[in-house]
Motif scaffolding. Structure first.
Motif, PDB file in Angstrom:
ATOM      1  N   LEU A  58       0.850  -1.185   0.000  1.00  0.00           N
ATOM      2  CA  LEU A  58       0.000   0.000   0.000  1.00  0.00           C
ATOM      3  C   LEU A  58       0.886   1.234   0.000  1.00  0.00           C
ATOM      4  O   LEU A  58       1.786   1.352   0.832  1.00  0.00           O
ATOM      5  N   VAL A  59       0.604   2.163  -0.907  1.00  0.00           N
ATOM      6  CA  VAL A  59       1.391   3.378  -1.002  1.00  0.00           C
ATOM      7  C   VAL A  59       0.455   4.571  -1.051  1.00  0.00           C
ATOM      8  O   VAL A  59      -0.327   4.723  -1.996  1.00  0.00           O
ATOM      9  N   GLU A  60       0.531   5.419  -0.009  1.00  0.00           N
ATOM     10  CA  GLU A  60      -0.334   6.597   0.056  1.00  0.00           C
ATOM     11  C   GLU A  60       0.309   7.790  -0.647  1.00  0.00           C
ATOM     12  O   GLU A  60       1.534   7.881  -0.758  1.00  0.00           O
ATOM     13  N   SER A  61      -0.552   8.702  -1.052  1.00  0.00           N
ATOM     14  CA  SER A  61      -0.098   9.974  -1.601  1.00  0.00           C
ATOM     15  C   SER A  61      -1.205  11.004  -1.412  1.00  0.00           C
ATOM     16  O   SER A  61      -2.352  10.646  -1.115  1.00  0.00           O
ATOM     17  N   GLY A  62      -0.851  12.275  -1.556  1.00  0.00           N
ATOM     18  CA  GLY A  62      -1.865  13.322  -1.536  1.00  0.00           C
ATOM     19  C   GLY A  62      -1.927  14.162  -0.286  1.00  0.00           C
ATOM     20  O   GLY A  62      -2.705  15.104  -0.212  1.00  0.00           O
ATOM     21  N   GLY A  63      -1.134  13.841   0.721  1.00  0.00           N
ATOM     22  CA  GLY A  63      -1.134  14.668   1.919  1.00  0.00           C
ATOM     23  C   GLY A  63      -0.524  16.028   1.646  1.00  0.00           C
ATOM     24  O   GLY A  63      -0.011  16.297   0.561  1.00  0.00           O
TER      25      GLY A  63
ATOM     26  N   MET B  88      -1.015  12.071  10.873  1.00  0.00           N
ATOM     27  CA  MET B  88      -0.480  11.191   9.837  1.00  0.00           C
ATOM     28  C   MET B  88      -1.620  10.256   9.440  1.00  0.00           C
ATOM     29  O   MET B  88      -2.235   9.634  10.314  1.00  0.00           O
ATOM     30  N   TYR B  89      -1.892  10.180   8.160  1.00  0.00           N
ATOM     31  CA  TYR B  89      -2.975   9.343   7.660  1.00  0.00           C
ATOM     32  C   TYR B  89      -2.398   8.084   7.022  1.00  0.00           C
ATOM     33  O   TYR B  89      -1.479   8.155   6.203  1.00  0.00           O
TER      34      TYR B  89
ATOM     35  N   TRP C   1      -0.411  -2.223   6.143  1.00  0.00           N
ATOM     36  CA  TRP C   1      -0.448  -0.769   6.330  1.00  0.00           C
ATOM     37  C   TRP C   1       0.488  -0.077   5.357  1.00  0.00           C
ATOM     38  O   TRP C   1       1.564  -0.594   5.025  1.00  0.00           O
ATOM     39  N   GLY C   2       0.083   1.111   4.943  1.00  0.00           N
ATOM     40  CA  GLY C   2       0.969   1.947   4.165  1.00  0.00           C
ATOM     41  C   GLY C   2       1.941   2.687   5.057  1.00  0.00           C
ATOM     42  O   GLY C   2       1.900   2.551   6.286  1.00  0.00           O
ATOM     43  N   GLN C   3       2.785   3.517   4.452  1.00  0.00           N
ATOM     44  CA  GLN C   3       3.814   4.218   5.212  1.00  0.00           C
ATOM     45  C   GLN C   3       3.294   5.516   5.818  1.00  0.00           C
ATOM     46  O   GLN C   3       3.947   6.103   6.681  1.00  0.00           O
TER      47      GLN C   3
ATOM     48  N   CYS D 149      -4.457   5.851  -2.212  1.00  0.00           N
ATOM     49  CA  CYS D 149      -3.679   4.705  -1.743  1.00  0.00           C
ATOM     50  C   CYS D 149      -3.661   3.672  -2.858  1.00  0.00           C
ATOM     51  O   CYS D 149      -4.702   3.091  -3.193  1.00  0.00           O
ATOM     52  N   ALA D 150      -2.506   3.469  -3.433  1.00  0.00           N
ATOM     53  CA  ALA D 150      -2.353   2.478  -4.497  1.00  0.00           C
ATOM     54  C   ALA D 150      -2.043   1.131  -3.873  1.00  0.00           C
ATOM     55  O   ALA D 150      -1.060   0.995  -3.140  1.00  0.00           O
TER      56      ALA D 150
END
Length: 122
Positions: free
Chosen positions: A4-9, A94-95, A112-114, A22-23
């Motif tokens: 899982l890789v988050e982005s957009g924060g 942190m999301y 979980w993502g990072q 989240c990809a």
């Protein structure tokens, strides 16, 4: 187990909006998959913000997120989203994106993502 890789924060002023993504890779079965967004501030526990059952699209929200946040997913793209509107300073955290399995109406998260930081200034 998938990744899982988050982005957009990022940083935004009170009342602003942010969209998190989240990809998810490595997932082939979605019928009992649960996906969720959690958040955590330093010194406190991780709390669920919103969750979705991939099989039927059922969603649940924390009271603090109802009416302001929207969780969704694109199963074709294996991507989870969180649209956050009317942001408040107390949304600063942190999301984390999380994935798990549903069993008898409950979700157990095991991946979980990072994390991606969201900061809302007043």
């Amino acid at each position: 187990q998938g990744q899982l890789v988050e982005s957009g924060g990022g940083s935004v002023q009170t009342g602003g909006s942010l969209s998190l993504s989240c990809a998810a890779s490595g997932y082939t079965t979605i019928s009992r998959r649960c996906m969720a967004w959690f958040r955590q501030v330093p010194g406190e526990g991780r709390e669920v913000v919103a969750a979705i059952l991939s099989g039927n699209g059922h969603t649940v929200y924390a009271d603090s997120a109802k009416g302001r946040f929207t969780i969704s997913e694109d199963n074709a793209k294996n991507t989870l989203y969180l649209q956050m509107n009317s942001l408040k300073p107390e949304d600063t955290a942190m999301y984390y994106c999380a994935a798990g399995v549903e069993y008898r109406g409950s979700c157990s998260y095991n991946n979980w993502g990072q994390g991606t930081q969201v900061t809302v200034s007043s």
